[in-house]
Design a protein around this motif. Sequence first.
Motif, PDB file in Angstrom:
ATOM      1  N   UNK A   1      17.426  15.375 -12.765  1.00 52.37           N
ATOM      2  CA  UNK A   1      16.732  14.746 -11.646  1.00 52.37           C
ATOM      3  C   UNK A   1      15.242  14.967 -11.667  1.00 52.37           C
ATOM      4  N   UNK A   2      14.622  14.538 -10.605  1.00 57.15           N
ATOM      5  CA  UNK A   2      13.176  14.660 -10.468  1.00 57.15           C
ATOM      6  C   UNK A   2      12.806  14.598  -8.995  1.00 57.15           C
ATOM      7  N   UNK A   3      11.603  15.010  -8.686  1.00 56.23           N
ATOM      8  CA  UNK A   3      10.994  14.720  -7.387  1.00 56.23           C
ATOM      9  C   UNK A   3       9.492  14.698  -7.570  1.00 56.23           C
TER      10      UNK A   3
ATOM     11  N   UNK B   1      -5.203   6.282   2.047  1.00 58.00           N
ATOM     12  CA  UNK B   1      -4.102   6.317   2.991  1.00 58.00           C
ATOM     13  C   UNK B   1      -2.737   6.044   2.400  1.00 58.00           C
ATOM     14  N   UNK B   2      -2.660   5.770   1.104  1.00 60.17           N
ATOM     15  CA  UNK B   2      -1.365   5.541   0.472  1.00 60.17           C
ATOM     16  C   UNK B   2      -0.650   6.866   0.261  1.00 60.17           C
ATOM     17  N   UNK B   3       0.655   6.857   0.513  1.00 62.40           N
ATOM     18  CA  UNK B   3       1.488   8.040   0.285  1.00 62.40           C
ATOM     19  C   UNK B   3       2.787   7.578  -0.349  1.00 62.40           C
ATOM     20  N   UNK B   4       3.341   8.432  -1.201  1.00 63.34           N
ATOM     21  CA  UNK B   4       4.613   8.109  -1.816  1.00 63.34           C
ATOM     22  C   UNK B   4       5.337   9.396  -2.163  1.00 63.34           C
ATOM     23  N   UNK B   5       6.641   9.389  -1.980  1.00 66.37           N
ATOM     24  CA  UNK B   5       7.464  10.520  -2.390  1.00 66.37           C
ATOM     25  C   UNK B   5       8.835   9.996  -2.759  1.00 66.37           C
ATOM     26  N   UNK B   6       9.473  10.671  -3.715  1.00 59.59           N
ATOM     27  CA  UNK B   6      10.819  10.271  -4.126  1.00 59.59           C
ATOM     28  C   UNK B   6      11.537  11.450  -4.758  1.00 59.59           C
TER      29      UNK B   6
END
Length: 105
Positions: A36-38, A46-51
């Motif tokens: 897996x990964x994160x 103002x851009x945000x991203x998480x997964x």
Amino acid sequence: MKFLIVFVALFAVALAGPVSNEAYILKSDADVHATGFNYAFETSDGNKQQAEGILNNVGTDAESLAVRGSFSYVADDGQTYTINYVADENGYQPQGAHLPVAPEA
């Protein structure tokens, strides 16, 4: 007199200068491993991203990657829009307050 006019014009152009719309990274974290990964990042505009991704059914014919995450951005209208999503064997499933919802079948 011509020199003064040219000097003032060049000075005004230099002060105006190009406006940079380039964003830069404020925060960035990532971890990748065998199953897996994160990751997460945030930019100055103002851009945000998480997964987070997890490998399911490792070593079988049914092996698949399931990803859960979100991203947000500031649109041209000044509003911040956020999408939460799941992407797995059932496809990409986004949800957001601004997205239309399909009627129940």
